[in-house]
Design an enzyme around this catalytic site. Structure first.
Site, mmCIF file in Angstrom:
data_model
loop_
_atom_site.group_PDB
_atom_site.id
_atom_site.type_symbol
_atom_site.label_atom_id
_atom_site.label_comp_id
_atom_site.label_asym_id
_atom_site.label_seq_id
_atom_site.Cartn_x
_atom_site.Cartn_y
_atom_site.Cartn_z
ATOM 1 N N GLU A 51 0.871 -1.172 0.000
ATOM 2 C CA GLU A 51 0.000 0.000 0.000
ATOM 3 C C GLU A 51 0.907 1.220 0.000
ATOM 4 O O GLU A 51 1.648 1.453 0.957
ATOM 5 C CB GLU A 51 -0.922 0.042 1.225
ATOM 6 C CG GLU A 51 -1.865 1.254 1.168
ATOM 7 C CD GLU A 51 -2.603 1.543 2.470
ATOM 8 O OE1 GLU A 51 -3.420 2.484 2.469
ATOM 9 O OE2 GLU A 51 -2.366 0.851 3.482
ATOM 10 N N ASP A 76 5.211 4.536 3.710
ATOM 11 C CA ASP A 76 5.031 5.978 3.859
ATOM 12 C C ASP A 76 6.321 6.538 4.443
ATOM 13 O O ASP A 76 7.021 5.844 5.184
ATOM 14 C CB ASP A 76 3.844 6.300 4.765
ATOM 15 C CG ASP A 76 3.230 7.664 4.469
ATOM 16 O OD1 ASP A 76 3.951 8.676 4.609
ATOM 17 O OD2 ASP A 76 2.046 7.723 4.097
ATOM 18 N N ASP A 125 -2.540 12.327 -3.307
ATOM 19 C CA ASP A 125 -2.662 13.684 -3.841
ATOM 20 C C ASP A 125 -2.676 13.569 -5.370
ATOM 21 O O ASP A 125 -1.765 12.975 -5.954
ATOM 22 C CB ASP A 125 -1.454 14.511 -3.391
ATOM 23 C CG ASP A 125 -1.550 15.974 -3.790
ATOM 24 O OD1 ASP A 125 -2.166 16.284 -4.842
ATOM 25 O OD2 ASP A 125 -1.003 16.822 -3.071
ATOM 26 N N LYS A 129 -0.983 19.625 -11.171
ATOM 27 C CA LYS A 129 -0.058 20.468 -11.923
ATOM 28 C C LYS A 129 1.313 19.831 -12.135
ATOM 29 O O LYS A 129 2.158 20.400 -12.825
ATOM 30 C CB LYS A 129 0.106 21.813 -11.210
ATOM 31 C CG LYS A 129 -1.168 22.631 -11.142
ATOM 32 C CD LYS A 129 -0.931 23.968 -10.449
ATOM 33 C CE LYS A 129 -2.206 24.798 -10.380
ATOM 34 N NZ LYS A 129 -1.992 26.112 -9.705
ATOM 35 N N ASP A 159 -10.846 9.939 -4.667
ATOM 36 C CA ASP A 159 -11.986 10.837 -4.760
ATOM 37 C C ASP A 159 -11.877 11.730 -5.985
ATOM 38 O O ASP A 159 -12.847 12.358 -6.395
ATOM 39 C CB ASP A 159 -12.022 11.739 -3.532
ATOM 40 C CG ASP A 159 -10.702 12.510 -3.412
ATOM 41 O OD1 ASP A 159 -9.707 11.870 -2.996
ATOM 42 O OD2 ASP A 159 -10.646 13.695 -3.767
ATOM 43 N N THR A 200 -10.342 4.492 4.367
ATOM 44 C CA THR A 200 -9.308 5.334 4.944
ATOM 45 C C THR A 200 -9.949 6.581 5.556
ATOM 46 O O THR A 200 -11.129 6.874 5.338
ATOM 47 C CB THR A 200 -8.288 5.779 3.879
ATOM 48 O OG1 THR A 200 -8.912 6.727 3.005
ATOM 49 C CG2 THR A 200 -7.780 4.588 3.066
ATOM 50 N N TYR A 202 -9.416 9.648 4.710
ATOM 51 C CA TYR A 202 -9.843 10.571 3.664
ATOM 52 C C TYR A 202 -11.060 10.044 2.907
ATOM 53 O O TYR A 202 -11.932 10.815 2.499
ATOM 54 C CB TYR A 202 -8.689 10.864 2.714
ATOM 55 C CG TYR A 202 -7.678 11.788 3.330
ATOM 56 C CD1 TYR A 202 -7.973 13.126 3.554
ATOM 57 C CD2 TYR A 202 -6.434 11.330 3.740
ATOM 58 C CE1 TYR A 202 -7.066 13.986 4.158
ATOM 59 C CE2 TYR A 202 -5.521 12.172 4.338
ATOM 60 C CZ TYR A 202 -5.839 13.499 4.541
ATOM 61 O OH TYR A 202 -4.934 14.338 5.143
ATOM 62 N N GLU A 203 -11.151 8.733 2.726
ATOM 63 C CA GLU A 203 -12.318 8.176 2.043
ATOM 64 C C GLU A 203 -13.604 8.519 2.801
ATOM 65 O O GLU A 203 -14.592 8.937 2.190
ATOM 66 C CB GLU A 203 -12.177 6.671 1.914
ATOM 67 C CG GLU A 203 -13.351 6.013 1.217
ATOM 68 C CD GLU A 203 -13.102 4.564 0.885
ATOM 69 O OE1 GLU A 203 -13.935 3.978 0.175
ATOM 70 O OE2 GLU A 203 -12.069 4.024 1.323
#
Length: 254
Positions: A51, A76, A125, A129, A159, A200, A202-203
């Site tokens: 992951e 991470d 993320d 850009k 998302d 998660t 953020y989910e």
């Protein structure tokens, strides 16, 4: 640095499920478990699943519980984030879950060719850009196929409509097989339960805000196939952003 972070760094340094390797060692001696994760660390022959950008490791831990026959490694660079998942793995004695503190750019230094059977990318993320920083961009995809076994799968949950559309365009441009895709995962009856039940931080934030979750699984070509190239497409940017951890849902950040 706050005392809480220092305590977490000290904690993970004592946890057997967390692997750290000084960059100097990588440069001088190489990582000793490269190509030997099953033999040396897990001591079994289970498939290795990563992951990437795992944060608190919700998927690493959730998948390890669900599939005890496989080995899961959350990656991470931020140790204070890893602490949550590592603490759960340690306290619950989950033998097939681990965490590696490093940057994703260094994957080939930690894993040998064909050592990894699957990669999960959960809510990265979108880097709208900066295509060279997108975790489904061709720079990273080239890194992944240096460690993935033939026919291995990469799975993205996001998302971001931008990242979803970009990833599909990148796959089509490079002849990458998309095994499954969904624009609204939680309302997709064909989606496996693991994609809906393991969530998660953020989910859950996106779902609470009424946003849909996107999903793509794809089979990456082997390393000896032609180099991947970026698609020439224009995709509208997302118009929202995440809350930071600790912000109050419903109150727009300034």
């Amino acid at each position: 640095m706050g005392k809480n972070k220092l305590k977490k760094f000290n904690d993970i340094a004592q946890m057997d499920c967390v692997v750290e390797c000084p960059f100097a060692m990588l440069s001088d001696e190489g990582f000793p478990m490269r190509g030997k994760w099953n033999e040396t660390f897990f001591k079994n022959k289970g498939k290795i699943v990563l992951e990437l950008g795992c944060g608190k490791g919700e998927y690493t831990v959730g998948l390890a519980r669900r599939y005890p026959e496989c080995n899961f490694i959350g990656i991470d660079i931020k140790g204070a984030r890893l602490w949550t998942g590592a603490k759960e793995v340690t306290s619950c004695n989950i033998p097939n879950a681990a965490f590696l503190r490093t940057t994703i750019d260094l994957l080939p230094k930690f894993f040998a060719p064909s050592e990894v059977s699957e990669i999960w990318i959960t809510f990265p993320d979108p880097q709208m850009k900066k295509e060279n920083k997108r975790l489904t961009g061709t720079r990273f995809m080239e890194l992944y196929r240096r460690v993935l076994a033939p026919g291995a799968m990469i799975k993205l949950k996001s998302d971001s409509q931008f990242l979803y559309e970009y990833t599909l365009a990148m796959a089509a441009h490079n002849g990458i097989t998309v095994a499954q895709s969904s624009r609204d995962l939680h309302n997709d009856p064909s989606a496996p339960d693991e994609l809906k039940q393991i969530r998660t931080f953020y989910e859950q934030q996106w779902l609470d805000r009424g946003l849909t979750i996107k999903y793509i699984s794809m089979i990456v070509p082997e390393e000896n196939t032609p180099a991947l190239t970026e698609p020439e497409v224009e995709i509208p940017f997302d118009t929202y952003r995440s809350y930071f951890r600790g912000e109050i849902p419903g109150q727009e950040p300034k």
